[in-house]
Design an enzyme around this catalytic site. Structure first.
Site, mmCIF file in Angstrom:
data_model
loop_
_atom_site.group_PDB
_atom_site.id
_atom_site.type_symbol
_atom_site.label_atom_id
_atom_site.label_comp_id
_atom_site.label_asym_id
_atom_site.label_seq_id
_atom_site.Cartn_x
_atom_site.Cartn_y
_atom_site.Cartn_z
ATOM 1 N N GLU A 46 45.390 51.327 -60.781
ATOM 2 C CA GLU A 46 46.683 51.462 -60.094
ATOM 3 C C GLU A 46 47.783 50.958 -61.007
ATOM 4 O O GLU A 46 47.708 49.852 -61.522
ATOM 5 C CB GLU A 46 46.673 50.645 -58.800
ATOM 6 C CG GLU A 46 47.990 50.689 -58.043
ATOM 7 C CD GLU A 46 49.024 49.699 -58.536
ATOM 8 O OE1 GLU A 46 50.222 50.047 -58.519
ATOM 9 O OE2 GLU A 46 48.659 48.588 -58.940
ATOM 10 N N GLU A 68 38.851 41.120 -56.624
ATOM 11 C CA GLU A 68 39.040 40.272 -55.449
ATOM 12 C C GLU A 68 37.870 39.317 -55.233
ATOM 13 O O GLU A 68 38.005 38.328 -54.524
ATOM 14 C CB GLU A 68 39.257 41.115 -54.199
ATOM 15 C CG GLU A 68 38.026 41.726 -53.591
ATOM 16 C CD GLU A 68 38.360 42.628 -52.427
ATOM 17 O OE1 GLU A 68 37.696 42.493 -51.403
ATOM 18 O OE2 GLU A 68 39.277 43.450 -52.543
ATOM 19 N N ARG A 106 42.104 49.284 -32.269
ATOM 20 C CA ARG A 106 43.089 49.676 -33.296
ATOM 21 C C ARG A 106 44.384 50.222 -32.684
ATOM 22 O O ARG A 106 45.002 51.158 -33.203
ATOM 23 C CB ARG A 106 42.479 50.703 -34.257
ATOM 24 C CG ARG A 106 41.362 50.155 -35.124
ATOM 25 C CD ARG A 106 40.855 51.220 -36.068
ATOM 26 N NE ARG A 106 40.184 52.291 -35.344
ATOM 27 C CZ ARG A 106 39.902 53.483 -35.865
ATOM 28 N NH1 ARG A 106 40.257 53.764 -37.103
ATOM 29 N NH2 ARG A 106 39.276 54.394 -35.146
ATOM 30 N N SER A 151 38.440 61.114 -53.228
ATOM 31 C CA SER A 151 38.562 61.656 -51.878
ATOM 32 C C SER A 151 39.783 62.555 -51.758
ATOM 33 O O SER A 151 40.782 62.377 -52.463
ATOM 34 C CB SER A 151 38.647 60.521 -50.856
ATOM 35 O OG SER A 151 39.788 59.712 -51.087
ATOM 36 N N HIS A 166 49.533 55.283 -51.400
ATOM 37 C CA HIS A 166 49.746 54.475 -50.206
ATOM 38 C C HIS A 166 51.157 54.660 -49.635
ATOM 39 O O HIS A 166 51.533 53.981 -48.687
ATOM 40 C CB HIS A 166 49.482 53.000 -50.507
ATOM 41 C CG HIS A 166 48.044 52.722 -50.835
ATOM 42 N ND1 HIS A 166 47.516 52.932 -52.074
ATOM 43 C CD2 HIS A 166 47.026 52.271 -50.067
ATOM 44 C CE1 HIS A 166 46.243 52.613 -52.067
ATOM 45 N NE2 HIS A 166 45.912 52.221 -50.865
ATOM 46 N N TRP A 225 33.049 44.415 -50.030
ATOM 47 C CA TRP A 225 33.638 45.062 -48.866
ATOM 48 C C TRP A 225 32.655 45.177 -47.707
ATOM 49 O O TRP A 225 32.837 45.987 -46.804
ATOM 50 C CB TRP A 225 34.214 46.426 -49.247
ATOM 51 C CG TRP A 225 35.475 46.294 -50.045
ATOM 52 C CD1 TRP A 225 36.138 45.148 -50.369
ATOM 53 C CD2 TRP A 225 36.242 47.354 -50.623
ATOM 54 N NE1 TRP A 225 37.260 45.417 -51.106
ATOM 55 C CE2 TRP A 225 37.354 46.761 -51.282
ATOM 56 C CE3 TRP A 225 36.105 48.742 -50.647
ATOM 57 C CZ2 TRP A 225 38.310 47.510 -51.965
ATOM 58 C CZ3 TRP A 225 37.058 49.494 -51.324
ATOM 59 C CH2 TRP A 225 38.149 48.886 -51.967
ATOM 60 N N GLU A 276 34.687 64.390 -50.843
ATOM 61 C CA GLU A 276 34.097 63.359 -49.983
ATOM 62 C C GLU A 276 34.328 63.596 -48.495
ATOM 63 O O GLU A 276 34.448 62.645 -47.712
ATOM 64 C CB GLU A 276 34.609 61.964 -50.388
ATOM 65 C CG GLU A 276 34.337 61.634 -51.850
ATOM 66 C CD GLU A 276 34.846 60.274 -52.270
ATOM 67 O OE1 GLU A 276 35.154 59.443 -51.388
ATOM 68 O OE2 GLU A 276 34.947 60.027 -53.485
ATOM 69 N N CYS A 324 42.833 50.470 -41.621
ATOM 70 C CA CYS A 324 41.764 49.587 -41.160
ATOM 71 C C CYS A 324 40.441 50.025 -41.781
ATOM 72 O O CYS A 324 40.215 51.215 -42.017
ATOM 73 C CB CYS A 324 41.638 49.619 -39.640
ATOM 74 S SG CYS A 324 43.147 49.132 -38.777
ATOM 75 N N CYS A 366 41.653 49.335 -58.096
ATOM 76 C CA CYS A 366 42.982 49.561 -57.521
ATOM 77 C C CYS A 366 43.561 48.287 -56.934
ATOM 78 O O CYS A 366 42.836 47.445 -56.427
ATOM 79 C CB CYS A 366 42.932 50.647 -56.447
ATOM 80 S SG CYS A 366 41.820 50.326 -55.070
#
Length: 761
Positions: A670, A610, A16, A438, A699, A566, A489, A521, A648
Site C-alpha cells: 500500500e 501487525e 452489524r 479479489s 478503501h 487474523w 475470488e 467487518c 497492506c
C-alpha cells in the site's frame, strides 16, 4: 468491595447494524437523522449489556474510528476539508474515506492515511500535524453521548485517548517535531476535563497505551509534563489505562504520574502487578485487566481467583477489575451462535460473556466463591474439557513441525537467476499491470453463497455460478488490457475464513464479526487445534481461470502468518508452532498449484507487520519464525515459478531488511494513501527484488486519474529501478463496485502505457 468496569465495547452491533446503517447513508438511501438514530439505539443496547458494571464506558462509540473522533474533538482537521460545505459528519467521512454522502464528485478529497492500531487488525485514521497545527475544542460528540447515557441512568465513565498517545499515533506532514505541539494540546484537554467535571463526571478513563512500548527520554518527559498539567485538579479523577503489553522500564513512570488510578493489562503483564502495587500511592486505584479482551477463550476463573484473592485482601475497594483492553477486538455475543459445534462453543466467551466473567470474579471476591460455586464449577469443567480434548492435539502434526529442516525455506536459485528464467517464460512488458486478487463481491455472489449454506442451491449449481463469475472477471481483465490476471475470488467469503474452512483444526462462527475499519467487518475463524490440509483448496478455481486465457493467471493464497494473525488463535501452545503447521499446509497447496501449471503464485502476508511485538527487543524472535514460515510456504517451487506476496496498510520501513529476507520475487504494498511515503525505506535500503507500490486506494470510493497514477509511479521510480516496478492497486477489490473498479483499472493500464512510452523515448 472490588469495583467492576469496562474499557470499551464493540460498536458495530450484534448483527452489524452499524455497518449497514453507514453504507445506506453513504449511498444516499437514508438520512443523517436515521444514521444518528441508529447510533443512539446501538449505544443504548451497548450500555444495557454493561448495566451490571459499576462503571460503564461512554465515548467509545464511533461512526468510523475513535482516533478520528478525537482529531475532530480537538479541532485537528486536515486543511483540505476545513472549508468544505455540508453536515457536521461530512468532513468526518471525507477524511475517513475520501467522500461523504453529499459528495457526487468521484475525486472529492484525499482520504486520511490509515494504519494498524498497535498490534491489532483494527485500522485507525492517522492524525496529521504540522508546525502550524492549532487545536480548538469541539466536545459536541462526547457531551451528547454523555447526556444520552445520563438520561438512561448509565453509570458513565467517559473514555479518551491520552494526549501523548494521540501525538505518538500521528504524523507530521513537514519537518516539525510532533512533541512541540504538546503545549498547544494540553490546554484543550484541560478544558475538556473541566467540561466533563461540570457535567458531574467522577471518573475519566484516559488511555496511554504507548506506555507498553519503548519510549525515549523525550516521550517519557512528555508524559510527565502532560499529567502534571492534567493533574492540577478541578476536574474528574483520572484512570490511566495501559494495555496490549507490559510496562517494563515505563513502570516507575506510570506509577508516579499524578492520576488517581492505573489500569494494568493482567493478561500480558500479570507478573508486574506486585511491582505496581508497591509503587502506586496508597490512595490510588489499581485496575487489573483479568479477562482477555483480544481473544475468545473462556477465562480460567478459579486460577484467576487464586491469583486475585490475595491482591483483593490487600487493596479492598482500591481494586478494580475489567477486561484487559477494549472489547472492540472480539465479537458481541456468543448467544447468537446456533450452528457452532457445542463442544467448541462451550470453550468460548464473546464480549457479553466476558463481562459475565468479570461479574463472576467480582462476586467471588466480594461475597466468597461459594456465592457463585455452580458457575465456577461449570467454568472449570469447560476448561478441563478443552485441555483434554483429542480434537485439539494431534501428535503426528506436532512431529511434522519438529521435523522441519532449513532446506524447506530455500529456493534453488538466487533472485537474479530466477528473474532471468521468469522473464523468459512470462514475457511481460515494462511496468506490468495486475491486481491484488479479489474482484467485487456482488449481491449475486453473496446470494449464491447464502443459498448454498441454506441448501437452496446444490454444490454443482453453485460451482457453475462461480465459474460464470470467474469467466466474467477474466473477460473484464482482458478487455482492460491487464498483463497478469487473477480469477477474482468469487468463491471466497474472506481471505482467511475461506482457507480455515478447508483446514482441520478450525471452527467458524455465524455472527462472530469484528470491526476492521469503518463499515468493514471481518469474522475471524477460530483456530482451536493442530492444523492440517486434507485436500487441495484452490487448484480447481485457478486452473479453470487459466483455461480461459493465454495470459498468466496468478494463483491466490493467504500466507501462514496472516492466517494466524487474523484468526482467534489457541492460547495453549506458542503461536510459532501453529504458524509452522499453517506453513506446511499452505506449502502443499503451492506445490499443487505449480503442478497444475500455475506459474505465478501470490501468497498474501498482509498481517506480517501487525504481529510484530510492540517492543523492538522482542522483534527478532517473532520475525525469525514469521519469515521462516513464509519461506517454508513459498520456496518449494522451481525457479521459473514466480512468487508474489502482498502487504497492506502497515508501517514496515523499520523491518524492510526482514521483508527482503522473505525473498519473494515480487512484493506489492500500500502506498497511495501515504503518497508513496512507505517507499522512503528504499532511499537507504537497496531492495533486491521486484515491487508493486499500490496506486489505487481501494478503501475509498474515489477513482484515481491516469495522471495521478503516473505521478505516483514516477515517485516510485526515483527509488526503485523502473525495470523492477509493477503497477497495481493497494489491495483487493472485493469491497468496491464494478462501476468504480473498471474506470480505475482502465486509468491504471493507461498510466502503465504512458510510463512505457516515456521509458522508450
Amino acid at each position: 468491595m472490588a469495583i467492576t468496569h469496562n474499557l470499551g465495547y464493540p460498536r458495530i452491533g450484534a448483527k452489524r447494524e452499524l455497518k449497514f446503517a453507514l453504507e445506506e447513508y453513504w449511498k444516499g438511501q437514508s438520512s443523517l437523522a436515521q444514521l444518528e438514530g441508529q447510533g443512539a439505539e446501538l449505544r443504548q443496547c451497548n450500555w444495557q449489556d454493561q448495566s451490571a458494571l459499576d462503571l460503564v464506558p461512554v465515548g467509545d462509540f464511533s461512526f468510523y474510528d475513535q482516533v478520528l473522533d478525537l482529531s475532530f474533538t480537538l479541532g485537528n482537521l486536515p486543511e483540505r476539508v476545513r472549508d468544505l460545505a455540508g453536515e457536521a459528519l461530512d468532513n468526518y467521512f471525507r477524511v475517513a474515506r475520501g467522500r461523504s454522502a453529499s459528495d457526487s464528485d468521484c475525486s472529492c478529497v484525499h482520504a486520511g492515511e490509515m494504519t494498524k492500531w498497535f498490534d491489532t487488525n483494527y485500522h485507525y485514521i492517522v492524525p496529521e500535524f504540522s508546525a502550524e497545527t492549532q487545536f480548538k475544542l469541539d466536545s459536541t460528540r462526547l457531551l451528547a453521548q454523555l447526556a444520552q447515557a445520563r438520561q438512561l441512568g448509565v453509570k458513565a465513565k467517559p473514555v479518551l485517548i491520552g494526549p501523548v498517545t494521540y501525538l505518538w499515533l500521528g504524523k507530521a506532514k513537514d519537518d516539525s517535531d510532533k512533541l512541540s505541539l504538546l503545549s498547544r494540546l494540553l490546554p484543550v484537554y484541560v478544558q475538556l476535563l473541566q467540561q466533563l467535571a461540570g457535567q458531574g463526571v467522577e471518573w475519566v478513563q484516559i488511555d496511554e497505551p504507548i506506555l507498553v512500548t519503548e519510549l525515549d527520554s523525550a516521550w517519557q518527559q512528555a508524559l510527565r509534563t502532560a499529567y502534571e498539567a492534567l493533574g492540577q485538579g478541578g476536574h474528574a479523577k483520572l484512570l490511566l489505562a495501559t494495555y496490549f503489553g507490559q510496562l517494563q522500564d515505563n513502570l516507575p513512570l506510570a506509577c508516579s504520574l499524578p492520576v488517581q488510578g492505573l489500569h494494568l493489562d493482567a493478561i500480558n503483564a500479570r507478573d508486574e502487578a506486585g511491582q505496581v502495587i508497591a509503587a502506586l500511592p496508597a490512595s490510588s486505584v489499581l485496575s487489573l485487566g483479568v479477562v482477555n479482551g483480544r481473544n475468545i477463550w473462556k477465562a480460567d476463573l478459579n486460577a484467576t481467583l487464586d491469583w486475585l484473592e490475595p491482591i483483593h485482601a490487600q487493596l479492598q475497594s482500591r481494586l478494580w477489575i475489567a477486561p484487559s483492553c477494549s472489547l472492540l477486538h472480539v465479537p458481541v455475543d456468543l448467544a447468537s451462535e446456533q450452528k457452532l459445534d457445542p463442544e467448541i462453543l462451550s470453550w468460548l466467551a464473546f464480549a457479553r460473556q466476558k463481562l459475565d466473567e468479570v461479574q463472576l470474579l467480582a462476586s467471588a471476591l466480594n461475597h466468597g466463591r461459594a456465592s457463585v460455586q455452580a458457575a465456577l464449577d461449570a467454568n472449570q469443567a469447560a476448561i478441563n474439557a478443552r485441555r483434554q480434548s483429542p480434537r485439539v492435539h494431534n501428535q503426528q502434526l506436532k512431529a511434522a513441525v519438529e521435523g522441519i529442516e532449513a532446506s524447506l525455506g530455500q529456493r534453488t536459485g538466487n533472485y537474479a537467476e530466477r528473474a532471468i528464467k521468469q522473464a523468459a517464460l512470462l514475457n511481460l512488458p515494462a511496468y506490468p499491470t495486475t491486481t491484488i486478487g479479489s474482484f467485487p463481491q456482488t449481491a449475486h455472489i453473496r446470494q449464491a453463497r447464502s443459498q448454498l449454506r441454506s441448501g437452496a442451491l446444490d454444490e454443482a449449481a453453485y460451482r457453475q455460478l462461480m465459474q460464470a463469475e470467474i469467466a466474467r472477471c477474466v473477460t473484464e481483465q482482458e478487455a482492460l488490457g491487464l498483463d497478469v490476471l487473477v480469477h477474482g475470488e468469487a468463491e471466497r467469503n474472506d481471505m482467511v475464513e475461506y482457507f480455515g474452512e478447508q483446514l482441520d483444526g478450525y471452527a467458524f462462527s455465524q455472527f462472530g464479526w469484528v470491526q476492521s475499519y469503518g463499515s468493514r467487518c471481518v469474522k475471524p475463524p477460530i483456530l482451536f487445534g493442530d492444523i492440517s490440509r486434507p485436500r487441495a483448496m484452490t487448484v480447481e478455481w485457478s486452473t479453470y481461470a487459466q483455461s480461459l486465457t493465454a495470459k498468466p493467471m496468478k494463483g491466490m493464497l493467504t500466507g501462514p502468518v496472516t492466517i494466524l494473525n487474523w484468526s482467534f488463535v489457541r492460547d495453549d501452545q506458542p503461536r510459532s508452532v501453529s504458524c509452522y503447521q499453517l506453513a506446511l499446509a499452505i506449502r502443499a497447496e503451492v506445490l499443487d498449484l505449480e503442478q497444475a501449471g500455475i506459474r505465478i503464485i501470490q501468497i498474501d502476508e498482509a498481517a506480517l507487520r501487525e504481529g510484530l511485538p510492540l517492543r523492538k527487543a522482542q522483534w527478532a524472535q517473532y520475525l525469525h519464525w514469521a519469515i521462516e514460515s513464509f519461506r517454508i510456504t513459498a520456496n518449494g517451487v522451481a525457479d521459473e515459478t514466480q512468487i508474489h506476496t502482498h502487504m497492506c496498510y502497515s508501517e514496515f520501513n523499520d523491518i524492510i531488511a526482514d521483508i527482503a529476507g522473505m525473498d519473494a520475487d515480487v512484493i506489492t504494498i500500500e502506498t497511495s494513501r501515504s503518497d508513496m511515503e512507505l517507499l522512503d525505506a528504499f532511499d537507504s535500503f537497496n531492495y533486491p527484488n521486484q515491487i508493486g507500490p499500490g496506486v489505487y486506494d481501494i478503501h475509498s470510493p474515489n477513482i484515481p486519474s491516469q495522471q495521478q497514477i503516473v505521478q505516483l509511479m514516477q515517485k516510485a521510480a526515483e527509488r526503485i529501478p523502473p525495470e523492477r516496478l509493477w503497477v497495481n492497486p493497494d489491495c483487493g477489490l472485493k469491497t468496491r463496485g464494478w462501476q468504480e473498479v473498471i474506470p480505475a483499472l482502465a486509468n491504471m493500464v493507461a498510466a502503465a502505457k504512458t510510463l512505457r512510452s516515456a521509458q522508450q523515448a
